[in-house]
Design a protein around this motif. Structure first.
Motif, PDB file in Angstrom:
ATOM      1  N   TYR A 163       3.860 -18.845   0.272  1.00  0.00           N
ATOM      2  CA  TYR A 163       3.855 -17.729   1.209  1.00  0.00           C
ATOM      3  C   TYR A 163       3.449 -18.314   2.554  1.00  0.00           C
ATOM      4  O   TYR A 163       2.275 -18.584   2.798  1.00  0.00           O
ATOM      5  N   LEU A 208      -4.394 -14.577  -1.152  1.00  0.00           N
ATOM      6  CA  LEU A 208      -3.771 -13.528  -0.346  1.00  0.00           C
ATOM      7  C   LEU A 208      -4.324 -12.145  -0.681  1.00  0.00           C
ATOM      8  O   LEU A 208      -3.594 -11.167  -0.831  1.00  0.00           O
ATOM      9  N   GLN A 249      -7.912  -6.321  -6.811  1.00  0.00           N
ATOM     10  CA  GLN A 249      -8.147  -6.377  -5.364  1.00  0.00           C
ATOM     11  C   GLN A 249      -9.375  -5.551  -5.003  1.00  0.00           C
ATOM     12  O   GLN A 249      -9.354  -4.748  -4.074  1.00  0.00           O
ATOM     13  N   TYR A 255     -10.643  -6.010  -1.412  1.00  0.00           N
ATOM     14  CA  TYR A 255      -9.700  -5.401  -0.477  1.00  0.00           C
ATOM     15  C   TYR A 255      -9.898  -3.886  -0.421  1.00  0.00           C
ATOM     16  O   TYR A 255      -9.883  -3.277   0.658  1.00  0.00           O
ATOM     17  N   GLY A 298      -0.129   1.215   5.534  1.00  0.00           N
ATOM     18  CA  GLY A 298       0.289  -0.183   5.437  1.00  0.00           C
ATOM     19  C   GLY A 298      -0.614  -0.990   4.512  1.00  0.00           C
ATOM     20  O   GLY A 298      -0.135  -1.819   3.732  1.00  0.00           O
ATOM     21  N   ARG A 299      -1.900  -0.750   4.581  1.00  0.00           N
ATOM     22  CA  ARG A 299      -2.834  -1.456   3.696  1.00  0.00           C
ATOM     23  C   ARG A 299      -2.685  -0.991   2.252  1.00  0.00           C
ATOM     24  O   ARG A 299      -2.815  -1.782   1.313  1.00  0.00           O
ATOM     25  N   LEU A 311       0.105   0.026   0.914  1.00  0.00           N
ATOM     26  CA  LEU A 311       1.343  -0.571   0.407  1.00  0.00           C
ATOM     27  C   LEU A 311       1.083  -1.960  -0.165  1.00  0.00           C
ATOM     28  O   LEU A 311       1.644  -2.337  -1.203  1.00  0.00           O
ATOM     29  N   TYR A 312       0.233  -2.728   0.488  1.00  0.00           N
ATOM     30  CA  TYR A 312      -0.097  -4.052  -0.026  1.00  0.00           C
ATOM     31  C   TYR A 312      -0.938  -3.950  -1.298  1.00  0.00           C
ATOM     32  O   TYR A 312      -0.868  -4.824  -2.166  1.00  0.00           O
ATOM     33  N   ASN A 364      -0.435  -1.973  -3.651  1.00  0.00           N
ATOM     34  CA  ASN A 364       0.463  -1.719  -4.781  1.00  0.00           C
ATOM     35  C   ASN A 364       0.682  -2.948  -5.646  1.00  0.00           C
ATOM     36  O   ASN A 364       1.138  -2.836  -6.787  1.00  0.00           O
ATOM     37  N   MET A 365       0.363  -4.120  -5.115  1.00  0.00           N
ATOM     38  CA  MET A 365       0.614  -5.365  -5.834  1.00  0.00           C
ATOM     39  C   MET A 365      -0.107  -5.414  -7.177  1.00  0.00           C
ATOM     40  O   MET A 365       0.402  -5.972  -8.156  1.00  0.00           O
TER      41      MET A 365
END
Length: 387
Positions: A69, A106, A121, A124, A169-170, A172-173, A175-176
């Motif tokens: 990445y 990441l 996460q 996060y 936006g945060r 959406l990340y 969702n990983m």
């Protein structure tokens, strides 16, 4: 760097004086990717045609896989010596920093045990709650209020829409590793252009849900089987504005959740059978992609792959496509399902509505059914956040 075409050759010992940083040039990222990929191929890696971030190297005695990445690299393999050789090779080229066994990559925290690998996460999520001032809020049991259907221009416009956009936006990340919030994030992301107070209230409800389970994540069992199982569903005409249906699916490798998605369909379906069939087509395409990746890893996936749904009409169309009144409005590409069924790739099967795990990805459920279906996704939570 090489001079562009049209510039005269420079004397030996001279260098180019750049007026701006290489990272500021439009072609910087493309040139870096081309150069880095070329060096990996020169070392013997093969770039996957189905995921361009994945590089594989097979030898008679070992196997190496590398994911990139930008300039972050994750390496794994069956032989530690081969991994060290790759690190030494990249260090000679770029002077890399080896961080040892992967623990944080990441924003994803990686925990290994004797029984499997756990991805979450938590940090996060806690950072998001802290930035939003909701670290001390009261948790909820569901990601969305039951039965909630968001609409545009429902409520007063937000005075600071950028705050809503940054939050989504945060999410959406996130969702990983959090398939349980996929549907709610998909709903919230539809109103990025002009968010209203009702959209903000729904996003706060989602954050309160995350507060109650910040360390929940994916657990991949070591000794899992290599059988794929897919669940798919469609919520017919669920969008109150466009009357488009929502597709949801989840695919398991053994008992481990491997792939999932919530997506609004591109066209309006005239019947629930048509909506279910479009969802079936999307799921089959995802299964094909996963099977191609398995071939890259030299892993054999048993076939046919079970496709579980709760709509009998869609199954009849797959087995006997003569229901002209129900199928004449389907696009030609949707009949990929029929082709893969005849080829023995997939096997659509009927299950009860209460066992349909894909319901989590198509609608806002009540606390009881939500908890029941969520427990079957194979997610793991190490500990809850103190209230």
């Amino acid at each position: 760097m090489s001079l562009p075409d049209g510039y005269p050759p420079q004397p030996v010992g001279k260098v180019c004086h750049l007026k701006r940083s290489l990272y500021g040039l439009k072609q910087a990222s493309r040139q870096w990717n081309t150069y880095f990929c070329g060096k990996l191929v020169a070392f013997g890696f093969q770039q996957s045609a189905h995921d361009h971030c994945l590089f594989l190297k097979h030898t008679p005695s070992s196997f190496l896989a590398l994911v990139i990445y930008v300039d972050d690299v994750l390496i794994t393999g069956s032989n530690l010596t081969d991994i060290i050789d790759v690190n030494d090779y990249l260090d000679r080229l770029f002077t890399i920093k080896d961080l040892g066994p992967a623990k944080y990559f990441l924003g994803v925290e990686i925990v290994r045990t004797d029984t499997g690998t756990y991805l979450h996460q938590r940090k996060y999520i806690l950072d998001i709650l802290t930035d939003m001032g909701l670290l001390g809020c009261k948790p909820t049991h569901t990601h969305f209020p039951p039965g909630l259907k968001l609409q545009g221009q429902s409520g007063s416009p937000l005075p600071e829409p950028d705050k809503y956009r940054r939050l989504v936006g945060r999410l959406l990340y996130l969702n990983m590793t959090r398939p349980d919030i996929t549907f709610s994030v998909q709903q919230l992301s539809q109103f990025m252009n002009s968010p209203c107070s009702s959209h903000w209230d729904a996003s706060v409800h989602l954050l309160r849900y995350l507060k109650g389970c910040p360390s929940q994540g994916l657990f991949y069992v070591v000794d899992t089987s290599l059988h794929l199982t897919a669940y798919y569903d469609a919520d017919w005409a669920s969008c109150p504005t466009t009357r488009r249906s929502v597709t949801g699916f989840c695919i398991f490798l053994g008992s481990s959740l491997l792939s999932w998605k919530t997506k609004k369909q591109t066209t309006v379906s005239r019947s629930s059978a048509e909506a279910e069939y479009r969802a079936l087509s999307t799921t089959v395409c995802e299964i094909l992609w996963l099977s191609y990746l398995a071939d890259d890893f030299h892993v054999s996936i048993p076939k046919p792959i079970p496709l579980l749904c709760d709509n009998q009409a869609a199954l009849h169309i797959v087995a006997n496509p003569v229901f002209h009144e129900r199928t004449k409005h389907l696009e030609i590409d949707c009949h990929i399902v029929r082709d893969q069924y005849k080829a023995g790739m997939v096997s659509p099967q009927k299950i009860g509505s209460t066992m349909q795990l894909a319901d989590l990805f198509t609608k806002a459920l009540g606390p009881g059914i939500f908890s029941t279906l969520l427990s079957k996704l194979g997610l793991l939570e190490l500990h809850r956040c103190p209230t």
